[in-house]
Enzyme design. Structure first.
Site, PDB file in Angstrom:
ATOM      1  N   GLY A  10      54.198 109.613   3.405  1.00 53.56           N
ATOM      2  CA  GLY A  10      54.486 109.346   4.818  1.00 53.56           C
ATOM      3  C   GLY A  10      55.801 109.975   5.238  1.00 53.56           C
ATOM      4  O   GLY A  10      56.570 109.387   6.000  1.00 53.56           O
ATOM      5  N   ALA A  13      57.215 111.540   9.345  1.00 53.10           N
ATOM      6  CA  ALA A  13      57.713 110.793  10.507  1.00 53.10           C
ATOM      7  C   ALA A  13      58.473 109.565  10.030  1.00 53.10           C
ATOM      8  O   ALA A  13      58.430 109.212   8.843  1.00 53.10           O
ATOM      9  CB  ALA A  13      56.541 110.358  11.395  1.00 53.10           C
ATOM     10  N   GLY A  14      59.163 108.928  10.984  1.00 55.28           N
ATOM     11  CA  GLY A  14      59.705 107.584  10.797  1.00 55.28           C
ATOM     12  C   GLY A  14      60.519 107.365   9.531  1.00 55.28           C
ATOM     13  O   GLY A  14      61.407 108.153   9.192  1.00 55.28           O
ATOM     14  N   ARG A  35      49.803 113.997   5.943  1.00 56.98           N
ATOM     15  CA  ARG A  35      48.693 114.852   6.356  1.00 56.98           C
ATOM     16  C   ARG A  35      49.159 116.012   7.232  1.00 56.98           C
ATOM     17  O   ARG A  35      48.590 117.090   7.187  1.00 56.98           O
ATOM     18  CB  ARG A  35      47.660 114.032   7.159  1.00 56.98           C
ATOM     19  CG  ARG A  35      46.909 113.020   6.342  1.00 56.98           C
ATOM     20  CD  ARG A  35      46.175 112.042   7.238  1.00 56.98           C
ATOM     21  NE  ARG A  35      47.109 111.312   8.088  1.00 56.98           N
ATOM     22  CZ  ARG A  35      46.768 110.355   8.939  1.00 56.98           C
ATOM     23  NH1 ARG A  35      45.492 110.036   9.080  1.00 56.98           N
ATOM     24  NH2 ARG A  35      47.671 109.729   9.654  1.00 56.98           N
ATOM     25  N   SER A 141      56.348  95.010   4.496  1.00 62.69           N
ATOM     26  CA  SER A 141      56.706  94.665   5.877  1.00 62.69           C
ATOM     27  C   SER A 141      57.011  93.176   5.892  1.00 62.69           C
ATOM     28  O   SER A 141      56.543  92.432   5.017  1.00 62.69           O
ATOM     29  CB  SER A 141      55.522  94.937   6.814  1.00 62.69           C
ATOM     30  OG  SER A 141      55.757  94.364   8.086  1.00 62.69           O
ATOM     31  N   TYR A 154      46.394  93.764   9.406  1.00 61.99           N
ATOM     32  CA  TYR A 154      47.637  94.449   8.997  1.00 61.99           C
ATOM     33  C   TYR A 154      48.431  93.532   8.069  1.00 61.99           C
ATOM     34  O   TYR A 154      48.894  93.970   7.002  1.00 61.99           O
ATOM     35  CB  TYR A 154      48.470  94.839  10.228  1.00 61.99           C
ATOM     36  CG  TYR A 154      49.778  95.517   9.853  1.00 61.99           C
ATOM     37  CD1 TYR A 154      49.782  96.762   9.220  1.00 61.99           C
ATOM     38  CD2 TYR A 154      51.012  94.913  10.123  1.00 61.99           C
ATOM     39  CE1 TYR A 154      50.984  97.377   8.862  1.00 61.99           C
ATOM     40  CE2 TYR A 154      52.211  95.520   9.768  1.00 61.99           C
ATOM     41  CZ  TYR A 154      52.183  96.756   9.135  1.00 61.99           C
ATOM     42  OH  TYR A 154      53.375  97.366   8.768  1.00 61.99           O
ATOM     43  N   PRO A 184      60.556  95.481   6.044  1.00 66.19           N
ATOM     44  CA  PRO A 184      61.260  95.584   7.327  1.00 66.19           C
ATOM     45  C   PRO A 184      60.597  94.783   8.439  1.00 66.19           C
ATOM     46  O   PRO A 184      59.373  94.591   8.444  1.00 66.19           O
ATOM     47  CB  PRO A 184      61.173  97.085   7.666  1.00 66.19           C
ATOM     48  CG  PRO A 184      60.574  97.762   6.481  1.00 66.19           C
ATOM     49  CD  PRO A 184      59.805  96.706   5.738  1.00 66.19           C
ATOM     50  N   GLU A 190      57.170 106.028  14.999  1.00 69.65           N
ATOM     51  CA  GLU A 190      55.880 106.274  15.679  1.00 69.65           C
ATOM     52  C   GLU A 190      54.889 105.134  15.426  1.00 69.65           C
ATOM     53  O   GLU A 190      53.730 105.188  15.859  1.00 69.65           O
ATOM     54  CB  GLU A 190      55.285 107.609  15.202  1.00 69.65           C
ATOM     55  CG  GLU A 190      56.129 108.800  15.617  1.00 69.65           C
ATOM     56  CD  GLU A 190      55.638 110.124  15.044  1.00 69.65           C
ATOM     57  OE1 GLU A 190      54.513 110.179  14.503  1.00 69.65           O
ATOM     58  OE2 GLU A 190      56.387 111.098  15.149  1.00 69.65           O
ATOM     59  N   PHE A 191      55.344 104.114  14.716  1.00 72.24           N
ATOM     60  CA  PHE A 191      54.484 103.017  14.275  1.00 72.24           C
ATOM     61  C   PHE A 191      53.679 102.386  15.424  1.00 72.24           C
ATOM     62  O   PHE A 191      52.464 102.193  15.316  1.00 72.24           O
ATOM     63  CB  PHE A 191      55.376 101.968  13.594  1.00 72.24           C
ATOM     64  CG  PHE A 191      54.683 100.737  13.097  1.00 72.24           C
ATOM     65  CD1 PHE A 191      54.051 100.730  11.862  1.00 72.24           C
ATOM     66  CD2 PHE A 191      54.681  99.566  13.844  1.00 72.24           C
ATOM     67  CE1 PHE A 191      53.431  99.579  11.381  1.00 72.24           C
ATOM     68  CE2 PHE A 191      54.064  98.415  13.378  1.00 72.24           C
ATOM     69  CZ  PHE A 191      53.438  98.422  12.150  1.00 72.24           C
TER      70      PHE A 191
HETATM   71  P1  NAP Z   1      55.289 106.244  11.360  1.00 70.18           P
HETATM   72  O1  NAP Z   1      56.474 106.788  12.066  1.00 70.18           O
HETATM   73  O2  NAP Z   1      54.005 106.158  12.100  1.00 70.18           O
HETATM   74  O3  NAP Z   1      55.077 107.063   9.996  1.00 70.18           O
HETATM   75  C1  NAP Z   1      53.966 106.801   9.185  1.00 70.18           C
HETATM   76  C2  NAP Z   1      53.852 107.866   8.104  1.00 70.18           C
HETATM   77  O4  NAP Z   1      52.709 107.549   7.283  1.00 70.18           O
HETATM   78  C3  NAP Z   1      53.638 109.251   8.674  1.00 70.18           C
HETATM   79  O5  NAP Z   1      54.398 110.182   7.940  1.00 70.18           O
HETATM   80  C4  NAP Z   1      52.153 109.512   8.452  1.00 70.18           C
HETATM   81  O6  NAP Z   1      51.935 110.883   8.202  1.00 70.18           O
HETATM   82  C5  NAP Z   1      51.895 108.704   7.176  1.00 70.18           C
HETATM   83  N1  NAP Z   1      50.489 108.342   7.054  1.00 70.18           N
HETATM   84  C6  NAP Z   1      49.780 107.483   7.850  1.00 70.18           C
HETATM   85  N2  NAP Z   1      48.492 107.474   7.496  1.00 70.18           N
HETATM   86  C7  NAP Z   1      48.366 108.346   6.454  1.00 70.18           C
HETATM   87  C8  NAP Z   1      47.287 108.787   5.666  1.00 70.18           C
HETATM   88  N3  NAP Z   1      46.033 108.330   5.864  1.00 70.18           N
HETATM   89  N4  NAP Z   1      47.512 109.687   4.688  1.00 70.18           N
HETATM   90  C9  NAP Z   1      48.760 110.170   4.469  1.00 70.18           C
HETATM   91  N5  NAP Z   1      49.829 109.791   5.179  1.00 70.18           N
HETATM   92  C10 NAP Z   1      49.636 108.900   6.170  1.00 70.18           C
HETATM   93  O7  NAP Z   1      55.567 104.746  10.858  1.00 70.18           O
HETATM   94  P2  NAP Z   1      56.772 104.109  10.028  1.00 70.18           P
HETATM   95  O8  NAP Z   1      57.301 102.983  10.830  1.00 70.18           O
HETATM   96  O9  NAP Z   1      57.708 105.127   9.515  1.00 70.18           O
HETATM   97  O10 NAP Z   1      55.934 103.447   8.831  1.00 70.18           O
HETATM   98  C11 NAP Z   1      56.203 103.690   7.468  1.00 70.18           C
HETATM   99  C12 NAP Z   1      55.849 102.450   6.678  1.00 70.18           C
HETATM  100  O11 NAP Z   1      56.688 101.366   7.095  1.00 70.18           O
HETATM  101  C13 NAP Z   1      54.409 101.952   6.854  1.00 70.18           C
HETATM  102  O12 NAP Z   1      53.894 101.550   5.604  1.00 70.18           O
HETATM  103  C14 NAP Z   1      54.560 100.761   7.791  1.00 70.18           C
HETATM  104  O13 NAP Z   1      53.521  99.826   7.626  1.00 70.18           O
HETATM  105  C15 NAP Z   1      55.901 100.220   7.317  1.00 70.18           C
HETATM  106  N6  NAP Z   1      56.593  99.358   8.278  1.00 70.18           N
HETATM  107  C16 NAP Z   1      56.919  99.800   9.516  1.00 70.18           C
HETATM  108  C17 NAP Z   1      57.562  98.923  10.402  1.00 70.18           C
HETATM  109  C18 NAP Z   1      57.933  99.345  11.807  1.00 70.18           C
HETATM  110  O14 NAP Z   1      58.237  98.470  12.626  1.00 70.18           O
HETATM  111  N7  NAP Z   1      57.977 100.632  12.110  1.00 70.18           N
HETATM  112  C19 NAP Z   1      57.861  97.620  10.019  1.00 70.18           C
HETATM  113  C20 NAP Z   1      57.520  97.196   8.735  1.00 70.18           C
HETATM  114  C21 NAP Z   1      56.897  98.076   7.876  1.00 70.18           C
HETATM  115  P3  NAP Z   1      50.712 111.760   8.757  1.00 70.18           P
HETATM  116  O15 NAP Z   1      50.226 111.127  10.030  1.00 70.18           O
HETATM  117  O16 NAP Z   1      51.317 113.129   8.944  1.00 70.18           O
HETATM  118  O17 NAP Z   1      49.715 111.724   7.648  1.00 70.18           O
END
Ligand code: NAP
Length: 254
Positions: A10, A13-14, A35, A141, A154, A184, A190-191
């Protein structure tokens, strides 16, 4: 610190991207997985040019085990001995009560957050265990600790990550391979755009009226966990915005 190698899923992004940037600035060589090839390639080139570290893109959809295994098998030789695995790829898709839930959203979350994390760990953990060296960071999370309304599936996937994090620690710590879970609260990435299927206006509202966490805050915690002395393991870190004491409660300025 030089010559340590981190594999981040991942990373396009993010939290994953912020972690890649912070680790590169601390001298880690990197394998960056996601991806979106264009983003990963650009980030690899930028980090190598800026920090002089080695980088390799690893493009796969984490939901498909053949893609995961083939992409990792195709990495160059210098990528074989991974010190740090950050299992970060994940998503929330949709926000509705269970009776109205979208089955495709459910499958996407379960396949990405649980099965994807398992596939990558199954592929990379044997090498760490053989070498008796390594650190796995699982990004869960607060939703893996407490359930909130409409978060049902989720939350279930992140409770699964919590269980796997604990299970891995029991099974891997003798090697020793360290295992750390990061939990977190709301992080502006982008979540929410992904959760709301591209509705940027709706996503923006999630972060309005308070100071949410930033991706760098989580990257910072990851760097902290992986730089402790050999005898110290950070089992879990729950990191919340000050304004969010628990899921479902955010103190917004009116
Ligand atoms: P994000 O900005 O949407 O980034 C998500 C990343 O995961 C992207 O790089 C995306 O890359 C990758 N990804 C998603 N589906 C995928 C797939 N099928 N195969 C390969 N890569 C995939 O979100 P983020 O907030 O950084 O989230 C990162 C992690 O933190 C996640 O596990 C999320 O559940 C967790 N989290 C987030 C929050 C929040 O509030 N943001 C809170 C708690 C936990 P591609 O689309 O390029 O594949």
């Amino acid at each position: 610190m030089m010559n340590k190698l981190a594999f981040i899923t991942g990373a396009s992004a993010g939290i994953g991207e912020a972690t890649a940037r912070l680790l590169a600035s601390n001298g880690y060589n990197l394998i960056l997985a996601a991806r979106r090839k264009d983003r990963v390639d650009a980030l690899c080139q930028e980090l190598s040019a800026t920090f002089g570290v080695k980088t390799a893109p690893c493009i796969f959809d984490v939901r498909f085990k053949e893609q995961v295994f083939n992409a990792i098998d195709s990495l160059p030789d210098w990528c074989k001995e991974i010190d740090v695995l950050v299992n970060n790829a994940g998503l929330a898709s949709g926000l509705s009560t269970l009776d109205k839930g979208n089955l495709d959203d459910w499958e996407n979350m379960i396949d990405t957050n649980v099965k994807g994390l398992l596939f990558v760990t199954r592929k990379l953990s044997p090498g760490m265990l053989e070498r008796g060296k390594g650190h796995i960071i699982n990004i869960a999370s607060i939703a893996g600790k407490e359930v909130y309304a409409n978060g049902n599936v989720y939350c279930a996937t992140k409770f699964a990550v919590d269980a796997l994090n604990k299970g891995m620690r029991i099974e891997f710590s003798a090697a020793p391979v360290k295992v750390t879970g990061i939990y977190p609260g709301a992080v502006e990435t982008e979540f929410s755009i992904v959760r709301f299927h591209g509705d940027e206006e709706r996503a923006k509202k999630i972060y309005e009226g308070y100071d949410s966490l930033l991706a760098i805050d989580i990257a910072d915690a990851i760097l902290y966990a992986i730089t402790r002395p050999a005898h110290v393991n950070i089992n879990e870190l729950i990191i919340m915005p000050t304004a969010q004491p628990m899921p479902g409660i955010i103190h917004k300025k009116s």
